[in-house]
Design an enzyme around this catalytic site. Structure first.
Site, short mmCIF file in Angstrom:
data_model
loop_
_atom_site.label_atom_id
_atom_site.label_comp_id
_atom_site.label_asym_id
_atom_site.label_seq_id
_atom_site.Cartn_x
_atom_site.Cartn_y
_atom_site.Cartn_z
N ASP A 142 46.76 17.58 48.11
CA ASP A 142 47.15 16.23 47.62
C ASP A 142 47.12 15.28 48.81
OD1 ASP A 142 46.97 16.34 44.83
OD2 ASP A 142 49.04 17.21 44.77
N ASP A 171 50.39 19.72 36.97
CA ASP A 171 50.00 20.55 38.01
C ASP A 171 49.76 22.20 37.74
OD1 ASP A 171 49.07 18.66 39.87
OD2 ASP A 171 51.28 18.44 40.56
N THR A 224 51.00 6.60 33.80
CA THR A 224 50.55 7.99 33.58
C THR A 224 49.30 8.12 33.96
OG1 THR A 224 49.14 7.03 31.31
CG2 THR A 224 51.76 7.70 31.23
N ALA A 225 48.85 9.48 34.10
CA ALA A 225 47.51 9.87 34.86
C ALA A 225 46.47 9.34 34.12
CB ALA A 225 47.74 11.32 35.00
N ASP A 231 53.59 19.81 42.07
CA ASP A 231 54.98 20.09 41.67
C ASP A 231 55.29 19.42 40.31
OD1 ASP A 231 54.26 17.43 41.94
OD2 ASP A 231 55.68 16.32 43.21
N ASP A 267 60.28 0.49 37.08
CA ASP A 267 59.65 1.28 37.79
C ASP A 267 60.74 2.05 38.79
OD1 ASP A 267 57.76 3.10 38.95
OD2 ASP A 267 56.24 1.48 39.38
N MET A 315 48.42 2.93 34.93
CA MET A 315 48.90 1.50 35.16
C MET A 315 50.19 1.58 34.54
SD MET A 315 47.13 -0.57 32.17
CE MET A 315 45.26 0.10 32.41
N SER A 316 51.27 0.63 34.81
CA SER A 316 52.60 0.42 34.54
C SER A 316 52.80 -0.96 34.25
CB SER A 316 53.38 1.19 35.08
OG SER A 316 53.46 0.60 36.53
N THR A 331 46.26 6.36 32.08
CA THR A 331 46.18 5.09 32.06
C THR A 331 46.05 4.43 33.29
OG1 THR A 331 48.46 4.65 31.85
CG2 THR A 331 47.43 4.66 29.76
#
Length: 675
Positions: A304, A517, A373-374, A513, A341, A378-379, A376
């Site tokens: 990563d 994953d 989220t993976a 982690d 956040d 975006m937050s 979208t």
């Protein structure tokens, strides 16, 4: 150096010596066929000492037989000691871990807010406890309130305290660690007997270490060679009788021990155990010896970007508006999208906004927070008046287009400029209007370029997986020195990358982690999970890093390579030893009957009796001499595979041929005065 090293002490050596005698039990020794043959020979010699003529007329003195018996006993004890010493290091660490959880009490928080002191073994999952400065955390859990520093050295060996707080990546705590400041309120996640510490002890102590496939294959080869040499010795007896050469049974026993691969046979278990222990010294727990061994075959490493190649916390360094009139709105919108956040990036955006904004920003915003989220990518937050989001450029552009919004002409060039510097751009929108970009700065970890170059020499290809766009990924990959990269990679995409590499015949290692994953960790040949990660990730992986440092994968793979090379090098040395001893001893034994053998007696050993004793002594001493190499491993740093192979052949192959000639001759020069 980590805390396991303190177990190289007198107590551990004494315990290993005791275990060496315990392992003389045939039930224990039969697990090692080579050393079992040596023990059978030792017992036959003991019978000859008690009953010299049981196998016919004895031509050897009782003193000579006793000497052979003692040397054979010492040979077995040396082999047992190497294994017991390696095992002792793991048991010593387990004892240390067990001490960390002994006699603990807990301050249980009752429903009415009052505290009640209970034994740690009485705690149940879901209960809340309070731990204050100077107290030991009694159980695994999650911080729900408070902020404190915690000393985790009893578990990880890292002396520097770590900060624990609710929310974010640093809210997990481990039972047996010490609070060194302030206080924490913790929700218990495990019960007695199921904690992470309990699992660690079980992994480290292990009731019985199973042999790995390579060990089994090598043991099969060595056992086959032992049988072949036994057949040679058995057929040698009638041949010697035909030639009127007297070869007493005790001499044949000694000759057998000298010729079978006792060196590697005595060290093989220690090499495997020590390999697992070297991994443990890096604060990595291996669930099996097979996992460490497979590390040695890894030729593709998937890494990563964030946390492995770059420091995990990207920092907001600049706000870049689409035009200067938008700067104030951009700062406020970025702040609003990040106020709830809890990620390090979100917190850094809030800090930067507070530094740059003149007026006071709102502390609480009444609205619905939408976390990253993976899917979208975006937050943000939605209130009655406005909606504010920040996120990856592609996701934000698609969102604005879907809602028929306008895309500023310069937004892509701003993002490309950030990416070209190796940073991560986040576009900020308010009510579907693009205001500008947040520049998140990535910092590459020190020393990675050299380490990746070293891996390249060892034949290992590095692949960086990142959710960043191709331009950012290319910049980071070039700066870090990785071989390839996969841009805009989602967690589920990693499985495809792994399967594609495995389909090409590669052995793949990766780190992870999160719960997302876990499938990839299970698919990879080697999966290294972070201690701070989720339970599912740790269960899917076959290695767990207690320090939660993804870069450790590089070290673990190198240790795996070292394990295989150590086993190969010492096997080469042992077999070369056998060849040398064969040509050193047989001419000395047979030249009295076969004069032509004199030309092969290049060492000019004084007599057949001294030749046998000298070879036996050398055989025992070489096991002791090689224990440090078995424990530490051969050196592999900075060399290519071809160079390491050549070096090992010269040192352990050629050396294995030369050293016995020199060693046996030197010992013979001393022994001849006593035999």
């Amino acid at each position: 150096m980590h805390h396991v090293n303190k177990y190289f002490n007198q107590t551990m050596v004494i315990e290993a010596l005791k275990m060496s005698f315990y392992k003389l039990n045939p039930k224990q020794l039969i697990k090692n066929p080579i050393m079992f043959v040596v023990e059978v020979g030792m017992l036959l010699t003991l019978i000859l000492i008690c009953f010299p003529d049981i196998f016919g007329t004895s031509y050897l003195s009782r003193g000579y037989l006793i000497t052979i018996f003692i040397i054979l006993l010492i040979t077995i004890l040396f082999a047992n000691f190497s294994e017991a010493f390696a095992e002792g290091r793991g048991k010593a660490q387990a004892d240390s871990l067990r001490q960390a959880q002994s006699n603990l009490t807990a301050r249980l928080i009752e429903e009415n807010g009052a505290y009640r002191i209970v034994n740690a073994t009485e705690l149940k999952a879901g209960q809340n406890i309070r731990v204050e400065n100077g107290e030991t955390i009694p159980a695994d859990g999650v911080v729900i309130n408070g902020l404190a520093t915690v000393d985790e050295s009893a578990i990880t060996g890292e002396s520097a305290p770590v900060i624990k707080e609710s929310g974010g990546d640093f809210d997990g705590v481990i039972g047996g660690t010490l609070v060194t400041s302030d206080w924490l309120e913790i929700r218990v996640e495990s019960e007695a007997g199921t904690s992470f510490l309990d699992k660690m002890i079980a992994l480290v102590e292990g009731a019985e270490r199973n042999k790995t496939p390579n060990e089994i294959a090598l043991f099969t080869l060595l056992t086959t060679l032992t049988i072949i040499f036994l057949v040679v010795i058995v057929t040698l007896y009638p041949i010697a009788s035909y030639l009127h050469l007297i070869l007493p049974i005790a001499m044949l026993i000694a000759l057998t021990v000298c010729l079978i691969p006792t060196t590697i046979g005595g060290l093989l278990s220690a090499i495997g155990i020590a390999g697992m222990d070297r991994v443990t010294q890096f604060n990595v727990l291996a669930k099996s010896g097979r996992a460490v061994e497979v590390c040695g075959d890894v030729d593709v490493m998937i890494l990563d970007k964030t946390g492995t190649i770059t420091y995990g916390n990207r920092i907001a360094s600049e706000f870049l508006p689409v035009n200067q009139q938008m700067m104030e709105k951009l700062i406020v919108a970025a702040y609003m999208s990040s106020i709830y956040d809890d990620t390090p990036e979100g917190k850094s955006i809030v800090r930067l906004a507070k530094q740059m904004y003149i007026n006071e920003l709102p502390k609480d915003i009444d609205g619905t927070y939408k976390p990253f989220t993976a899917e979208t990518r975006m937050s943000g937050i939605i209130t009655n008046e406005i909606s504010v989001f920040k996120g990856a450029p592609n996701s934000m552009i698609n969102l604005v287009k879907q809602q028929q919004g306008n895309i500023p002409l310069n937004i892509e060039s701003i993002c490309m400029d950030v990416s070209s510097k190796g940073g991560t751009p986040l576009i900020v929108i308010e009510n579907n209007v693009m205001l500008g970009v947040i520049y998140l700065k990535d910092v590459i970890k020190d020393g990675l370029v050299e380490r990746f170059a070293e891996l390249r020499k060892m034949g290992i290809e590095t692949v960086m997986c990142t959710g960043d766009n191709a331009l950012t990924a290319a910049t980071i990959a070039k700066e870090a020195g990785v071989d390839r990269f996969v841009a805009e990679c989602k967690p589920e995409d990693k499985i495809k990358v792994i399967k594609d590499e495995q389909a090409k015949g590669h052995i793949v290692a990766m780190t992870g982690d999160g719960t997302n994953d876990a499938p990839a960790l299970a698919q990879a040949n080697i999966g290294l999970a972070m201690n701070s990660g989720t339970i599912s990730a740790k269960e899917a992986a076959n290695l767990i890093d207690l320090d939660s440092n993804p870069t450790k994968l590089i070290e673990v793979v190198k240790i795996g390579k070292q394990l295989l090379m150590t086993r190969g090098a010492l096997t080469t040395f042992s077999l070369a030893n056998d060849v040398a001893k064969y040509f050193a001893i047989l001419p000395a034994l047979m030249m009295s009957t076969i004069p032509e053998m004199t030309s092969l007696n290049i060492m000019h050993l004084s007599s057949p009796k001294s030749a046998i004793i000298s070879a036996l002594i050398f055989n025992a001493l070489i096991i002791v001499a090689l224990i440090p190499i078995a424990m530490k491993g051969v050196k592999v740093k900075g060399y290519s595979i071809d160079r390491i192979f050549i070096n090992n052949m010269l040192i352990y192959g050629l050396g294995g041929l030369i050293v016995p000639f020199l060693g046996i001759k030197l010992i013979d020069m001393i022994v001849q005065f006593f035999v």
